[in-house]
Write a protein that holds these residues in place. Structure first.
Motif, mmCIF file in Angstrom:
data_model
loop_
_atom_site.group_PDB
_atom_site.id
_atom_site.type_symbol
_atom_site.label_atom_id
_atom_site.label_comp_id
_atom_site.label_asym_id
_atom_site.label_seq_id
_atom_site.Cartn_x
_atom_site.Cartn_y
_atom_site.Cartn_z
ATOM 1 N N GLN A 3 48.369 33.178 36.454
ATOM 2 C CA GLN A 3 47.368 34.062 36.643
ATOM 3 C C GLN A 3 46.194 33.819 35.817
ATOM 4 O OE1 GLN A 3 49.934 37.582 36.030
ATOM 5 N NE2 GLN A 3 48.583 38.669 37.650
ATOM 6 N N GLY A 4 46.200 33.044 34.678
ATOM 7 C CA GLY A 4 45.127 32.912 33.747
ATOM 8 C C GLY A 4 44.301 31.783 34.635
ATOM 9 N N VAL A 5 45.223 30.663 34.896
ATOM 10 C CA VAL A 5 44.424 29.528 35.780
ATOM 11 C C VAL A 5 43.701 30.381 37.054
ATOM 12 C CG1 VAL A 5 44.876 27.649 37.361
ATOM 13 C CG2 VAL A 5 45.887 27.875 34.834
ATOM 14 N N GLN A 6 44.206 31.258 37.677
ATOM 15 C CA GLN A 6 43.706 31.696 38.865
ATOM 16 C C GLN A 6 42.317 32.864 38.429
ATOM 17 O OE1 GLN A 6 46.883 34.104 40.359
ATOM 18 N NE2 GLN A 6 47.608 32.466 41.707
ATOM 19 N N LYS A 10 38.639 31.487 39.837
ATOM 20 C CA LYS A 10 37.891 32.440 40.515
ATOM 21 C C LYS A 10 36.375 32.383 39.915
ATOM 22 C CE LYS A 10 37.297 35.809 43.557
ATOM 23 N NZ LYS A 10 37.151 35.378 45.065
ATOM 24 N N LEU A 11 36.462 32.179 38.602
ATOM 25 C CA LEU A 11 35.118 31.928 37.886
ATOM 26 C C LEU A 11 34.302 30.794 38.300
ATOM 27 C CD1 LEU A 11 36.241 33.192 34.295
ATOM 28 C CD2 LEU A 11 34.707 34.258 35.918
ATOM 29 N N GLU A 13 34.706 29.289 41.214
ATOM 30 C CA GLU A 13 34.330 29.243 42.439
ATOM 31 C C GLU A 13 32.891 30.111 42.704
ATOM 32 O OE1 GLU A 13 33.752 29.507 46.705
ATOM 33 O OE2 GLU A 13 35.320 28.210 45.316
ATOM 34 N N TYR A 14 32.750 31.192 41.845
ATOM 35 C CA TYR A 14 31.469 32.037 41.803
ATOM 36 C C TYR A 14 30.325 31.124 41.119
ATOM 37 C CZ TYR A 14 33.338 36.675 43.281
ATOM 38 O OH TYR A 14 33.915 37.431 44.059
ATOM 39 N N GLU A 15 30.500 30.211 40.230
ATOM 40 C CA GLU A 15 29.794 29.440 39.767
ATOM 41 C C GLU A 15 29.342 28.495 41.030
ATOM 42 O OE1 GLU A 15 28.211 28.773 36.356
ATOM 43 O OE2 GLU A 15 28.662 31.039 36.543
ATOM 44 N N ARG A 16 30.219 27.956 41.723
ATOM 45 C CA ARG A 16 29.829 27.095 42.663
ATOM 46 C C ARG A 16 28.973 27.525 43.774
ATOM 47 N NH1 ARG A 16 34.810 24.811 41.632
ATOM 48 N NH2 ARG A 16 35.904 26.252 43.042
ATOM 49 N N THR A 38 33.292 41.251 35.844
ATOM 50 C CA THR A 38 34.397 42.044 36.424
ATOM 51 C C THR A 38 35.721 41.022 36.201
ATOM 52 O OG1 THR A 38 33.989 41.665 38.578
ATOM 53 C CG2 THR A 38 33.218 43.729 37.572
ATOM 54 N N ILE A 39 35.535 39.948 36.674
ATOM 55 C CA ILE A 39 36.702 39.016 36.503
ATOM 56 C C ILE A 39 37.155 38.696 35.285
ATOM 57 C CG2 ILE A 39 37.652 36.401 36.987
ATOM 58 C CD1 ILE A 39 35.667 36.505 39.457
#
Length: 168
Positions: A3-6, A10-11, A13-16, A38-39
């Motif tokens: 879950q930590g890796v997920q 996600k972070l 992905e948002y940066e990309r 929020t993430i």
């Protein structure tokens, strides 16, 4: 740990997405605060709920993150900052190789001179300047101890004059 890796994935992905949208620095900051905070909040809550086995590598990772929470959150405050230090590590990699070569400098002053030149080259690269033009400009306008702060500031690779003269 998955879950930590997920959360991290996600972070990134948002940066990309922010990069793909070519956000300016202020836009990137706002985007991060809207999407990524929020993430991160969910990540910290998840981390606080973890009960890792004492002495495990997971416990070490949890403590590491928790002890550096404030530092880890600072990238949200400035769109210039990066989520990771990958760029920095890639930039200094050649420097660390060069450092091994400096062991063979004849004197400490020679090693210092090599490091200074290398710094100037990397600063020119980081600011997308023509390296030859930039080094030539700096040699023609040799900084000295007698220069005022404003004069030294004008020699920085991000100054308008240096940008105009040395841009690729």
């Amino acid at each position: 740990a998955v879950q930590g890796v997920q959360f991290c994935s996600k972070l990134f992905e948002y940066e990309r997405r922010s990069q793909n949208k070519k956000h300016a620095f202020e836009q990137r900051k706002a985007y991060r605060l809207e999407k990524e905070k929020t993430i991160l909040d969910a990540f910290w809550n998840w981390l606080d709920e973890q009960k890792p086995r004492k002495g495990s590598r997971f416990e070490t990772a949890v403590k590491y993150a928790q002890n550096r929470k404030d530092t880890l959150m600072t990238y949200l405050e400035d769109g210039h900052c990066s989520l990771s230090n990958n760029l920095c590590e890639n930039v200094i990699r050649p420097f660390t190789v060069g450092r091994k070569n400096w062991l063979f400098s004849a004197t400490p002053k020679g090693a210092t001179a090599s490091a200074l030149v290398y710094t100037m080259v990397e600063m020119a690269k980081a600011n997308e300047l023509n390296i030859y033009k930039c080094l030539t400009y700096l040699l023609e306008h040799r900084p000295s101890e007698d220069m005022l702060d404003e004069q030294l500031e004008a020699l920085n690779p991000w100054s308008k004059e240096v940008q105009n003269v040395c841009k690729n």
